[in-house]
Design a protein around this motif. Structure first.
Motif: not given
Length: 569
Positions: A74-82, A377-380, A401-405, A446-451
């Motif tokens: 699986t080839a992914q681009i990952t990052g994070s945001g709020s 809905y939410l956006t980042m 994914t989120a540390d809070a969840a 909330m801070n989340v990670d995205a892939a």
């Protein structure tokens, strides 16, 4: 034993463009700078290839082997945001005053258009009333000017013949000046006295027999008016006057007299004939005669235009009245628009996040009263490197994914890839907007990670990415089933076989082999070292190794496959 020297072929040269070129740029950017030793070795290699200086030693080159095996890639681009709300709005007041109602609380769900606040309008009421009065006055003035404008067209008050004209085209006239004389001699009238009791039974339109006293000629007529007032004549005769009309046979004039009989009742006296209409037509407004529409002797019906006038001053007064009326309308509309500001409604459907003003408080215009978030809905927003942004498109699925969840993964989707990049430290990044519809457990901020998944392949043959050489070849050991298809490559006492392959999906560690290898094969390669960029540019070391078909062992850059894995943002 003589050690052969590596000579790069044309096919083995790295290409500046294409996917491999971009990947090379990315890897070079992420690796450390070339060490001083690597620079010296590079110079030595240049001298060797030019035919001067000693041969480079192959000592220290160690190959690593790995089996060709099946795995998921699986080839992914990952990052994070709020996270941010789908929409947010700070509700402010455009009017100053005392808050009368504020029937909601923090956490309430409100619909678009829901009344949030009402503000006391007493200060505005008087100005609204004055604006309405001004509008009514301006309307009356405008209507009056329009009526004066209509008077520039001089019309016949009755049907008749234009007996004479007192003006000509181009003459200036004043209000009250006689313009023409109108006479209707086709019909003559007699106002005759009848005994009151008899006249009371008469009706308009009833036939009458008229007798001319001079010739005793009898004419047919009709009753056009019956008086209602009794009058006493000589001999105490009580009479009422009745008007009788007759058609002029051509010889009657205002000098003739006559009497009449109606329903067998004779008039109590005679009267002088009068024309049905005879009057002077005067100008009601001042102006200049623009045109004569009916000549002398011409016949007109009631309402026909006899002549027209022009008046610049009247035109100006009408325009001025129209302007005043429009200004009054705008003033009233402005006050009414201000009245709308005293009822504050929700601009969106959402949740009340905070409530800053309550009923009974006085708030100045422009102050924030409450805040509403649309949490449907939410956006980042992710900042994506320029080397990766071309691989991202609207509609791609994103794992959140989120540390809070903890332990929960949310599904998102790319909704926008902006072309407005931001340059920082020589690197350009582009904002990518992601929408998350499933939001349970998530809140704005909330801070989340995205892939973002770019490529994926399940249960496919794969080798370490470092095993792929330029020209899409792989070294396999002599005991590999695919060695028979390869070209011999000697490394001191070791012998490998360079096999051409077709590649597919790749991630940061492995690359898919579509054809060229099979299960049971073992690949050999030189893993990347801390010299980083040197290994990239001079794979396999400085010399002492022979590569068939221009192959380059150990971390070489493929010309057609995706090569290394994806980095972060």
């Amino acid at each position: 034993m003589k050690l052969p020297v590596w000579k790069p072929s044309g096919d083995a040269q790295p290409k500046p463009g294409g996917r491999a070129g971009l990947l090379a740029k990315k890897l070079l950017r992420k690796r450390v700078a070339i060490s001083a030793l690597a620079c010296v070795l590079a110079v030595a290699l240049a001298l060797r290839l030019a035919g001067g200086g000693p041969s480079a030693s192959a000592a220290g080159l160690t190959y690593t082997t790995a089996p060709v095996e099946r795995r998921d890639i699986t080839a992914q681009i990952t990052g994070s945001g709020s996270l941010e709300a789908a929409n947010s709005y700070s509700v402010t007041s455009l009017a100053e005053g005392s808050i009368l109602t504020a029937g909601f609380e923090e956490g309430d769900q409100v619909e678009e258009g829901t009344v949030l606040y009402t503000i006391d309008t007493s200060d505005l009421s008087s100005s609204l009333e004055q604006a309405q009065i001004s509008l009514d006055q301006a309307q009356r003035s405008y209507n009056s000017r329009l009526k004066e404008l209509e008077k520039l067209s001089v019309a016949a008050p009755e049907a008749g013949q234009i007996l004479s004209l007192a003006v000509e085209a181009g003459d200036d006239v004043s209000a009250g000046q006689t313009l023409a004389t109108l006479r209707n001699s086709n019909t003559m009238t007699l106002d005759l006295p009848f005994l009151s009791d008899e006249a009371a039974s008469f009706s308009v339109g009833q036939s009458a027999s008229v007798t001319l006293e001079s010739t005793f000629e009898t004419l047919e007529g009709r009753v056009s008016k019956v008086g209602r007032v009794d009058t006493v004549l000589e001999g105490n005769r009580i009479v009422r006057y009745v008007t009788v009309e007759v058609t002029n046979p051509g010889g009657l004039s205002a000098s003739h007299t006559g009497s009449a009989v109606v329903d067998g009742c004779a008039s109590a006296g005679s009267a002088i004939f009068a024309y049905a209409a005879e009057q002077s037509i005067t100008a009601e407004v001042s102006g200049q005669v623009a045109a004569i529409r009916v000549p002398e002797g011409g016949w007109v019906n009631r309402g026909d235009v006899i002549l027209t006038l022009t008046s610049d001053s009247l035109d100006d007064s009408v325009q001025s009245a129209a302007d005043s009326l429009r200004n009054a309308q705008l003033s009233l509309e402005s006050r009414q628009g201000q009245l709308d500001n005293y009822t504050i409604t929700s601009p969106i459907r959402g949740t009340v996040i905070d409530k800053n003003a309550k009923a009974g408080e006085t708030r100045a215009a422009g102050k924030v009263l409450c805040s509403i978030y649309d949490l449907s809905y939410l956006t980042m927003t992710l900042s994506v490197d320029e080397l990766d942004v071309s691989d991202i498109a609207a509609g791609q699925v994103v794992s959140i994914t989120a540390d809070a969840a903890e332990g929960k993964t949310y599904a998102g989707v790319v909704t926008k890839v902006s072309v407005a990049g931001t340059v920082s430290g020589g690197t350009t990044t582009y904002p990518v907007t992601v929408r998350i519809d499933e939001t349970e457990g998530l809140l704005p901020g909330m801070n989340v990670d995205a892939a973002i998944t770019l490529q994926s392949a399940a249960d496919v043959l794969a080798v370490p990415t470092g095993a792929l050489n330029r020209g899409n070849t792989v070294f396999v050991t002599a005991d590999s089933p695919s060695a028979s298809k390869g070209t011999v490559v000697e490394n001191g006492q070791e012998r490998y076989y360079s096999v051409p392959v077709e590649t597919g999906a790749s991630d940061s560690s492995y690359i898919e082999i579509i054809s060229g290898l099979q299960e049971g094969d073992t690949v050999a390669y030189i893993p990347a070292t801390s010299t980083g960029g040197f290994d990239m540019m001079m794979p396999g070391g400085m010399g002492g190794v022979s590569f068939g078909d221009g192959a380059m062992p150990g971390g070489g850059m493929p010309s057609g496959g995706p090569g290394g894995g994806r980095g972060g943002f």
